[in-house]
Design a protein around this motif. Structure first.
Motif, PDB file in Angstrom:
ATOM      1  N   PHE A 153       2.032  -2.609 -12.900  1.00 22.74           N
ATOM      2  CA  PHE A 153       1.673  -1.796 -11.735  1.00 22.74           C
ATOM      3  C   PHE A 153       2.590  -0.571 -11.639  1.00 22.74           C
ATOM      4  CE2 PHE A 153       2.027  -0.971  -7.095  1.00 22.74           C
ATOM      5  CZ  PHE A 153       0.726  -0.543  -6.886  1.00 22.74           C
ATOM      6  N   PHE A 154       3.878  -0.771 -11.859  1.00 22.54           N
ATOM      7  CA  PHE A 154       4.832   0.331 -11.799  1.00 22.54           C
ATOM      8  C   PHE A 154       4.536   1.374 -12.880  1.00 22.54           C
ATOM      9  CE2 PHE A 154       8.992   2.208 -12.894  1.00 22.54           C
ATOM     10  CZ  PHE A 154       9.261   2.820 -11.677  1.00 22.54           C
ATOM     11  N   HIS A 155       4.249   0.927 -14.090  1.00 21.99           N
ATOM     12  CA  HIS A 155       3.921   1.863 -15.173  1.00 21.99           C
ATOM     13  C   HIS A 155       2.606   2.589 -14.897  1.00 21.99           C
ATOM     14  CE1 HIS A 155       7.308   0.892 -17.641  1.00 21.99           C
ATOM     15  NE2 HIS A 155       7.009  -0.397 -17.635  1.00 21.99           N
ATOM     16  N   ASN A 168      -0.424   9.774  -1.400  1.00 20.36           N
ATOM     17  CA  ASN A 168       0.092   8.441  -1.066  1.00 20.36           C
ATOM     18  C   ASN A 168       1.564   8.525  -0.680  1.00 20.36           C
ATOM     19  OD1 ASN A 168      -2.322   7.027  -1.626  1.00 20.36           O
ATOM     20  ND2 ASN A 168      -1.908   7.286  -3.801  1.00 20.36           N
ATOM     21  N   ASP A 169       1.913   7.728   0.311  1.00 17.59           N
ATOM     22  CA  ASP A 169       3.286   7.709   0.817  1.00 17.59           C
ATOM     23  C   ASP A 169       4.173   6.860  -0.104  1.00 17.59           C
ATOM     24  OD1 ASP A 169       5.376   8.190   2.530  1.00 17.59           O
ATOM     25  OD2 ASP A 169       4.878   6.529   3.885  1.00 17.59           O
ATOM     26  N   LEU A 173       4.205   2.607  -1.727  1.00 22.67           N
ATOM     27  CA  LEU A 173       4.411   2.143  -3.102  1.00 22.67           C
ATOM     28  C   LEU A 173       5.418   1.007  -3.145  1.00 22.67           C
ATOM     29  CD1 LEU A 173       4.556   5.569  -4.938  1.00 22.67           C
ATOM     30  CD2 LEU A 173       2.626   4.010  -4.747  1.00 22.67           C
ATOM     31  N   ASN A 174       6.504   1.141  -2.391  1.00 17.14           N
ATOM     32  CA  ASN A 174       7.507   0.071  -2.353  1.00 17.14           C
ATOM     33  C   ASN A 174       6.928  -1.209  -1.786  1.00 17.14           C
ATOM     34  OD1 ASN A 174       9.466   1.712  -3.428  1.00 17.14           O
ATOM     35  ND2 ASN A 174      10.192   2.392  -1.427  1.00 17.14           N
ATOM     36  N   THR A 175       6.100  -1.059  -0.760  1.00 13.70           N
ATOM     37  CA  THR A 175       5.485  -2.233  -0.148  1.00 13.70           C
ATOM     38  C   THR A 175       4.549  -2.916  -1.123  1.00 13.70           C
ATOM     39  OG1 THR A 175       5.596  -1.136   1.992  1.00 13.70           O
ATOM     40  CG2 THR A 175       4.145  -3.022   1.830  1.00 13.70           C
ATOM     41  N   ARG A 176       3.783  -2.129  -1.851  1.00 13.87           N
ATOM     42  CA  ARG A 176       2.856  -2.727  -2.818  1.00 13.87           C
ATOM     43  C   ARG A 176       3.583  -3.418  -3.960  1.00 13.87           C
ATOM     44  NH1 ARG A 176      -2.351   1.148  -3.772  1.00 13.87           N
ATOM     45  NH2 ARG A 176      -3.077   1.149  -1.632  1.00 13.87           N
TER      46      ARG A 176
END
Length: 179
Positions: A153-155, A168-169, A173-176
């Motif tokens: 997901f990060f890549h 997107n905030d 991203l951190n929450t996901r």
């Protein structure tokens, strides 16, 4: 409101809330049809697992079977133990080398119950070890797969166009990533 414009479709109709009452109910049925989920197969769930994860899951499943078989084995031991209460009170057949120490039914019963206590202790220790291995192996396999999913997901996020980050905030991203 201009009725002529409303008939031509140039005036937007007021939107209804999700819980508004409708007589026809066709709009709710259409939404249910559109929300149809794509189901995946049971083997597709484990597409992020490698051979080590599959080994951990199979050993965890074997230990789960051993853990689950502990209670039926304890019931068998308990049944045999209660049968010894009846057997020691009843008919004695005297062996050829008979001694008076063998006539003490309390001592015989105590020896039998000590033996069954050892059985119970062994079964309890086996169930404890099997349960620990079962939970730890499945937890290890799940953690390893979650790590692989988060890395992918990060890549995938890093491969997005730069405009995607404007829409997107960053806290989203951190929450996901942590969910």
């Amino acid at each position: 409101m201009d009725l002529e414009a409303g008939r031509n479709g140039t005036v937007p109709c007021p939107r209804r809330a999700e819980g508004d009452f409708e007589l026809g109910g066709s709009r709710n049925q259409d939404k249910k049809k559109k929300k149809r989920m794509n189901l995946i197969g049971p083997l597709t769930l484990f597409r992020y697992s490698d051979w080590q994860d599959k080994l951990l899951m199979s050993l965890g499943t074997i230990m789960a079977i051993a853990h689950g078989s502990g209670l039926p084995l304890m019931m068998i031991v308990f049944g045999q133990m209660t049968d010894k209460f009846v057997d020691t009170a009843g008919n004695f057949s005297f062996p050829v080398n008979f001694s008076l120490s063998m006539l003490n039914p309390g001592r015989i019963l105590e020896e039998e119950m000590t033996r069954y206590a050892y059985y119970y202790s062994g079964l309890g220790a086996g169930v404890l070890v099997a349960a620990y291995i079962q939970v730890s192996f499945w937890t290890l396999a799940a953690g390893r797969q979650v790590r692989k999913i988060r890395q992918e997901f990060f890549h995938t996020i890093l491969r997005q166009e730069i405009g995607w980050f404007d829409v997107n905030d960053t806290t989203e991203l951190n929450t996901r990533l942590t969910e």
